[in-house]
Design a protein around this motif. Structure first.
Motif, mmCIF file in Angstrom:
data_model
loop_
_atom_site.group_PDB
_atom_site.id
_atom_site.type_symbol
_atom_site.label_atom_id
_atom_site.label_comp_id
_atom_site.label_asym_id
_atom_site.label_seq_id
_atom_site.Cartn_x
_atom_site.Cartn_y
_atom_site.Cartn_z
ATOM 1 N N SER B 3 6.988 32.567 28.239
ATOM 2 C CA SER B 3 6.675 31.332 28.937
ATOM 3 C C SER B 3 5.351 30.748 28.436
ATOM 4 O O SER B 3 5.210 29.543 28.322
ATOM 5 C CB SER B 3 6.622 31.569 30.441
ATOM 6 O OG SER B 3 5.791 32.679 30.715
ATOM 7 N N LEU B 66 13.482 27.025 42.566
ATOM 8 C CA LEU B 66 12.408 27.538 41.707
ATOM 9 C C LEU B 66 12.749 28.940 41.213
ATOM 10 O O LEU B 66 12.559 29.270 40.040
ATOM 11 C CB LEU B 66 11.073 27.540 42.455
ATOM 12 C CG LEU B 66 10.435 26.151 42.642
ATOM 13 C CD1 LEU B 66 9.287 26.214 43.648
ATOM 14 C CD2 LEU B 66 9.917 25.590 41.311
ATOM 15 N N GLN B 67 13.282 29.781 42.086
ATOM 16 C CA GLN B 67 13.640 31.145 41.668
ATOM 17 C C GLN B 67 14.734 31.120 40.602
ATOM 18 O O GLN B 67 14.664 31.847 39.605
ATOM 19 C CB GLN B 67 14.101 31.958 42.888
ATOM 20 C CG GLN B 67 12.952 32.314 43.821
ATOM 21 C CD GLN B 67 13.418 32.963 45.122
ATOM 22 O OE1 GLN B 67 14.569 32.813 45.518
ATOM 23 N NE2 GLN B 67 12.522 33.668 45.791
ATOM 24 N N ARG B 70 13.243 29.872 37.312
ATOM 25 C CA ARG B 70 12.348 30.854 36.676
ATOM 26 C C ARG B 70 13.135 31.850 35.834
ATOM 27 O O ARG B 70 12.718 32.234 34.742
ATOM 28 C CB ARG B 70 11.533 31.600 37.744
ATOM 29 C CG ARG B 70 10.380 30.775 38.276
ATOM 30 C CD ARG B 70 9.730 31.407 39.495
ATOM 31 N NE ARG B 70 8.884 30.407 40.143
ATOM 32 C CZ ARG B 70 8.520 30.445 41.419
ATOM 33 N NH1 ARG B 70 8.914 31.426 42.204
ATOM 34 N NH2 ARG B 70 7.753 29.495 41.918
ATOM 35 N N HIS B 73 14.102 30.126 32.709
ATOM 36 C CA HIS B 73 12.889 29.930 31.912
ATOM 37 C C HIS B 73 12.514 31.206 31.174
ATOM 38 O O HIS B 73 12.122 31.183 30.006
ATOM 39 C CB HIS B 73 11.760 29.481 32.840
ATOM 40 C CG HIS B 73 10.514 29.063 32.119
ATOM 41 N ND1 HIS B 73 9.432 29.893 31.996
ATOM 42 C CD2 HIS B 73 10.200 27.928 31.469
ATOM 43 C CE1 HIS B 73 8.488 29.265 31.309
ATOM 44 N NE2 HIS B 73 8.924 28.072 30.986
ATOM 45 N N GLU B 74 12.673 32.335 31.858
ATOM 46 C CA GLU B 74 12.407 33.637 31.231
ATOM 47 C C GLU B 74 13.333 33.886 30.043
ATOM 48 O O GLU B 74 13.011 34.671 29.152
ATOM 49 C CB GLU B 74 12.589 34.758 32.262
ATOM 50 C CG GLU B 74 11.373 35.011 33.124
ATOM 51 C CD GLU B 74 10.175 35.482 32.309
ATOM 52 O OE1 GLU B 74 10.275 36.535 31.664
ATOM 53 O OE2 GLU B 74 9.150 34.769 32.307
ATOM 54 N N GLU B 98 6.413 22.661 37.712
ATOM 55 C CA GLU B 98 6.224 24.068 37.376
ATOM 56 C C GLU B 98 6.577 24.368 35.917
ATOM 57 O O GLU B 98 5.946 25.222 35.292
ATOM 58 C CB GLU B 98 7.041 24.976 38.299
ATOM 59 C CG GLU B 98 6.900 26.441 37.922
ATOM 60 C CD GLU B 98 7.307 27.426 39.012
ATOM 61 O OE1 GLU B 98 7.050 27.175 40.202
ATOM 62 O OE2 GLU B 98 7.887 28.470 38.657
ATOM 63 N N PHE B 99 7.589 23.695 35.375
ATOM 64 C CA PHE B 99 8.087 24.100 34.054
ATOM 65 C C PHE B 99 7.603 23.204 32.914
ATOM 66 O O PHE B 99 7.987 23.431 31.771
ATOM 67 C CB PHE B 99 9.614 24.222 34.083
ATOM 68 C CG PHE B 99 10.045 25.289 35.031
ATOM 69 C CD1 PHE B 99 9.851 26.631 34.705
ATOM 70 C CD2 PHE B 99 10.569 24.972 36.272
ATOM 71 C CE1 PHE B 99 10.194 27.626 35.598
ATOM 72 C CE2 PHE B 99 10.910 25.965 37.174
ATOM 73 C CZ PHE B 99 10.730 27.291 36.834
ATOM 74 N N ALA B 289 7.040 33.594 38.346
ATOM 75 C CA ALA B 289 6.629 32.225 38.017
ATOM 76 C C ALA B 289 6.091 32.226 36.593
ATOM 77 O O ALA B 289 5.583 33.237 36.111
ATOM 78 C CB ALA B 289 5.554 31.762 38.998
ATOM 79 N N PRO B 290 6.204 31.082 35.865
ATOM 80 C CA PRO B 290 5.663 31.037 34.512
ATOM 81 C C PRO B 290 4.157 31.274 34.542
ATOM 82 O O PRO B 290 3.484 30.844 35.468
ATOM 83 C CB PRO B 290 5.960 29.612 34.041
ATOM 84 C CG PRO B 290 6.789 28.971 35.078
ATOM 85 C CD PRO B 290 6.761 29.810 36.301
#
Lengths: 293, 293
Positions: B3, B66-67, B70, B73-74, B98-99, B289-290
């Motif tokens: 991230s 968000l979860q 995430r 995103h990972e 957030e991203f 979270a990132p």
């Protein structure tokens, strides 16, 4: 810690009774408990942030049920009623084991008892959620009591949506009932005609009048609410914790999400008006396991 | 950490595109993305353990979204598509923040664009979940584009249950459509007659043929899938990460619960057969979270 104390000492009769459900459907059970045991205090928890349980896997249902029960256990309940058929079918053993010596009462065994009490022919239909039907616990509970019973189980997920929407009668509801049940009940159907229908989901009792209209007078329609209340009264009496010191107990309503929706939809199931301010929002993610387990 | 690397360096075009939804409804969007961008790799995540989002509160919807994001995103996605109208309506700002700098594309703005492109009279009906309607984001997105638009929004929760059950035509579905929409579309209705209907929930496109039958030929029925695919293609091109090196990309399917149900119900939405072994189960509870946010 309270949970440890409960393990070592008798729980006082003045403690509340914990009731949990995946959402608001279990309020049909709470209603029956209030009718039967008006002097008791009740704490009801609806896991509205994660409802419905009925389409989820056994692993998730067990995890969610344990988290819900832990929160009630932390509030010092003297008995735990699992008012959700799906959780009763899937998670009762895990709950009983974790919360021993606090008694845990599900709605499934009382529902099976009600069915066996009502049937003459031994042919019983169970309407429930997908997970409850798939798990086979209702079928097993009935045939344990009556080995010659012929049990037909049918998942009726649309019934949950109709009940939540407040659509309980009229042509759409009758059409859905026909679509789910004609295969079981109509003359010439492949399956043996049941004389008893078990409402194996706490959402379904609000549809009972329309089910009666469609099925006619010859089918007994039973749900587990009244027999669960009788089972609870018996357990409390056996343990000597039946409450005698007040005429009217309190009701505390907890939910994991959406007090507005809980109040609006829940009022129909509980059979009395509810305001969003009657509902306290709680977070289950961090409910601890009882000490010693 | 990946991230952090994404924040400092350009994301390679060979990275997959992340798509998330509360369950299987978003597969109607994935289908349109695959049609438009066949050379891309996709990772689709359905949060089936907590579906539906549409009846839950804004706070829960944001947290769950968000979860889910995430976890994608990972996995190093180059872009995130929010294929759930409810999450797009409630959580898009939180996700975008957030991203950043990973672009986040919701289905709501493309849906609003499709509606404004189709309407002649400016009278538009939006069918969606309870939370989407209540939040008012569709109404706002349409009137931002066309200030004189008259938008009527209607929550249709039964449509989700019907689609999940695979009941997409016949008298029950037509009856439910009439019950939800007659007030809006029938002659003499109190509300101005819309000439355009937006399917503001990814479950609803499977009901489109029956909606067309009930509403007749004069109402434009639009959904956000095709316009979302066009928006995604544009963003990828702008960033220079459109993939050109393979003719047919891969699809990875992730879910938080129930691979059997995902495969069975999801096949209808994706429009091609799925096996439970095509679905990998993941746990969102611990998605980090990132870094740097």
């Amino acid at each position: 810690m309270r949970s440890k104390t409960q393990g070592d000492q008798a729980i006082p009769s003045s403690s509340p009774i914990g009731v949990f459900d995946s959402g608001v459907g279990g309020l049909t059970v709470l209603r029956a408990l209030l009718d039967r045991l008006p002097g008791e205090d009740f704490v009801y928890l609806g896991d509205t942030a994660r409802l419905p349980y009925g389409s989820k896997s056994p692993g998730s249902i067990r995890q969610y049920s344990l988290q819900a029960a832990r929160l009630l256990h932390e509030r010092g309940v003297k008995c735990l009623v699992v008012a959700c058929n799906t959780a009763s079918a899937i998670a009762l053993d895990a709950l009983t084991q974790e919360f021993d010596p606090v008694p845990v009462i599900g709605v499934l065994e009382p529902g099976a008892a009600a069915a066996c009490g009502a049937t003459r022919s031994g042919r019983i239909a169970v309407l429930a959620t997908e997970s409850t039907v798939r798990g086979g616990a209702y079928q097993a509970a009935i045939t344990r009591r009556r080995p010659d019973a012929v049990v037909t189980a049918r998942a009726c997920p649309l019934f949950v949506a109709l009940a939540e929407e407040g659509w309980t009668d009229g042509p759409i509801v009758e059409g859905v009932i026909h679509r789910y049940l004609d295969q079981i009940f109509v003359a010439g159907a492949a399956v043996a005609h049941p004389d008893t229908l078990v409402l194996g989901c706490t959402h379904f009792p609000v549809l009972a009048p329309t089910l009666r209209k469609v099925l006619g007078p010859d089918v007994a329609i039973v749900d587990s609410a009244a027999t669960t209340a009788a089972a609870l009264a018996e357990v409390l009496a056996q343990r000597g914790v039946l409450r005698h010191d007040q005429a009217a107990g309190s009701v505390t309503l907890l939910a994991t999400d959406g007090p507005e929706r809980f109040a609006r939809v829940g009022a129909m199931f509980l059979g009395r008006p509810l305001a969003p301010t009657d509902v306290e929002i709680v977070d289950l993610a961090f409910a601890p396991a009882p000490s010693g387990t």
